[in-house]
Motif scaffolding. Structure first.
Motif, short mmCIF file in Angstrom:
data_model
loop_
_atom_site.label_atom_id
_atom_site.label_comp_id
_atom_site.label_asym_id
_atom_site.label_seq_id
_atom_site.Cartn_x
_atom_site.Cartn_y
_atom_site.Cartn_z
N MET A 1 -35.90 19.97 35.41
CA MET A 1 -35.93 19.84 33.97
C MET A 1 -37.05 18.89 33.59
SD MET A 1 -32.92 18.69 31.35
CE MET A 1 -32.93 16.96 31.66
N GLU A 2 -37.78 19.21 32.54
CA GLU A 2 -38.85 18.35 32.08
C GLU A 2 -38.27 17.14 31.39
OE1 GLU A 2 -41.82 20.17 29.68
OE2 GLU A 2 -42.01 21.91 30.98
N SER A 3 -38.92 16.01 31.57
CA SER A 3 -38.49 14.82 30.86
C SER A 3 -39.19 14.78 29.51
CB SER A 3 -38.83 13.57 31.67
OG SER A 3 -40.23 13.38 31.69
N MET A 4 -38.70 13.92 28.66
CA MET A 4 -39.30 13.83 27.33
C MET A 4 -40.69 13.22 27.39
SD MET A 4 -37.39 15.40 25.31
CE MET A 4 -37.87 14.95 23.65
N SER A 5 -41.13 12.69 28.55
CA SER A 5 -42.47 12.17 28.69
C SER A 5 -43.49 13.30 28.89
CB SER A 5 -42.55 11.16 29.84
OG SER A 5 -42.25 11.80 31.06
N GLU A 6 -42.99 14.50 29.17
CA GLU A 6 -43.87 15.67 29.30
C GLU A 6 -44.41 16.01 27.91
OE1 GLU A 6 -44.65 17.43 32.11
OE2 GLU A 6 -43.55 15.94 33.26
N PRO A 7 -45.56 16.71 27.88
CA PRO A 7 -46.08 17.14 26.58
C PRO A 7 -45.02 17.96 25.82
CG PRO A 7 -47.66 17.62 28.32
CD PRO A 7 -46.39 17.15 28.98
N THR A 8 -44.93 17.73 24.55
CA THR A 8 -43.94 18.43 23.74
C THR A 8 -44.62 19.26 22.66
OG1 THR A 8 -43.70 16.57 22.22
CG2 THR A 8 -42.21 16.64 24.11
N GLN A 9 -43.86 20.14 22.10
CA GLN A 9 -44.33 20.96 21.00
C GLN A 9 -43.16 21.12 20.05
OE1 GLN A 9 -46.45 24.47 22.11
NE2 GLN A 9 -46.24 25.41 20.11
N LYS A 10 -43.43 21.16 18.79
CA LYS A 10 -42.39 21.30 17.78
C LYS A 10 -42.11 22.79 17.54
CE LYS A 10 -41.03 19.15 13.56
NZ LYS A 10 -41.36 18.05 12.67
N TYR A 11 -40.81 23.13 17.47
CA TYR A 11 -40.39 24.52 17.24
C TYR A 11 -39.45 24.56 16.05
CZ TYR A 11 -42.17 25.43 21.89
OH TYR A 11 -42.98 25.54 22.99
N SER A 12 -39.41 25.69 15.43
CA SER A 12 -38.45 25.92 14.36
C SER A 12 -37.50 27.00 14.86
CB SER A 12 -39.16 26.39 13.09
OG SER A 12 -38.21 26.73 12.11
N ILE A 13 -36.20 26.68 14.90
CA ILE A 13 -35.21 27.64 15.36
C ILE A 13 -34.14 27.80 14.29
CG2 ILE A 13 -35.62 27.20 17.79
CD1 ILE A 13 -33.06 25.49 17.77
N THR A 14 -33.46 28.91 14.34
CA THR A 14 -32.39 29.19 13.39
C THR A 14 -31.10 29.35 14.16
OG1 THR A 14 -33.97 30.33 11.97
CG2 THR A 14 -31.63 30.77 11.57
N MET A 15 -30.06 28.66 13.70
CA MET A 15 -28.74 28.76 14.33
C MET A 15 -27.69 28.42 13.29
SD MET A 15 -28.56 25.35 16.74
CE MET A 15 -30.17 25.49 17.45
N PRO A 16 -26.44 28.80 13.57
CA PRO A 16 -25.38 28.47 12.63
C PRO A 16 -25.33 26.95 12.40
CG PRO A 16 -24.57 29.99 14.29
CD PRO A 16 -25.94 29.57 14.71
N ARG A 17 -25.11 26.53 11.18
CA ARG A 17 -25.18 25.13 10.78
C ARG A 17 -24.27 24.22 11.58
NH1 ARG A 17 -25.41 24.12 4.58
NH2 ARG A 17 -27.03 25.58 5.09
N ASP A 18 -23.08 24.69 11.96
CA ASP A 18 -22.14 23.81 12.65
C ASP A 18 -22.61 23.43 14.05
OD1 ASP A 18 -21.67 26.54 13.38
OD2 ASP A 18 -19.66 26.05 14.07
N ILE A 19 -23.44 24.23 14.67
CA ILE A 19 -23.90 23.92 16.03
C ILE A 19 -24.80 22.69 16.05
CG2 ILE A 19 -25.23 24.75 18.02
CD1 ILE A 19 -24.08 27.55 17.39
N SER A 33 -33.21 16.33 19.57
CA SER A 33 -34.21 17.09 20.34
C SER A 33 -33.94 17.00 21.84
CB SER A 33 -35.62 16.59 20.03
OG SER A 33 -35.97 16.93 18.70
N SER A 34 -33.65 15.81 22.33
CA SER A 34 -33.36 15.64 23.76
C SER A 34 -32.09 16.39 24.15
CB SER A 34 -33.19 14.16 24.10
OG SER A 34 -34.41 13.50 23.97
N TYR A 35 -31.08 16.33 23.29
CA TYR A 35 -29.81 17.00 23.56
C TYR A 35 -30.02 18.52 23.66
CZ TYR A 35 -24.77 17.85 23.14
OH TYR A 35 -23.47 18.23 23.37
N VAL A 36 -30.76 19.07 22.71
CA VAL A 36 -31.01 20.51 22.69
C VAL A 36 -31.90 20.91 23.88
CG1 VAL A 36 -32.10 22.40 21.40
CG2 VAL A 36 -30.61 20.77 20.21
N ALA A 37 -32.91 20.11 24.19
CA ALA A 37 -33.78 20.42 25.33
C ALA A 37 -32.97 20.45 26.62
CB ALA A 37 -34.91 19.40 25.42
N ALA A 38 -32.05 19.50 26.80
CA ALA A 38 -31.22 19.47 28.01
C ALA A 38 -30.31 20.69 28.07
CB ALA A 38 -30.40 18.18 28.06
#
Length: 90
Positions: A1-19, A33-38
């Motif tokens: 798994m990549e760590s947050m020290s790796e280069p990052t990029q911003k994404y826009s995703i759509t999901m149900p609001r409660d998630i 962001s870290s939680y979702v990346a993991a």
């Protein structure tokens, strides 16, 4: 798994609001962001394992529930022995 020290990029995703609301509540100081990346990294690991299982089953046949249970039993016994050995050396 990549760590947050790796280069990052911003994404826009759509999901149900409660998630994301539930994820934000659980993410703690590391942030959403870290939680979702993991979580995505774990899903990729699962997908890769499923690919390996499919290849192995295609080559060696389907794994039965009995075989899975026997391996679980072996793992359980090994963990019990390991914990007993660790207690003996402490």
């Amino acid at each position: 798994m990549e760590s947050m020290s790796e280069p990052t990029q911003k994404y826009s995703i759509t999901m149900p609001r409660d998630i994301p609301e539930a994820a934000r509540a659980r993410s703690g100081p590391s942030g959403l962001s870290s939680y979702v990346a993991a979580a995505v990294a774990r899903q990729i690991e699962r997908d890769n394992l499923n690919d390996l299982i499919q290849v192995a089953e295609a080559e060696h046949g389907t794994i039965t529930e009995d075989e899975v249970q026997a391996l679980r039993d072996q793992l359980h016994q090994a963990r019990k022995q390991q914990s007993r050995s660790g207690a003996d050396t402490a």
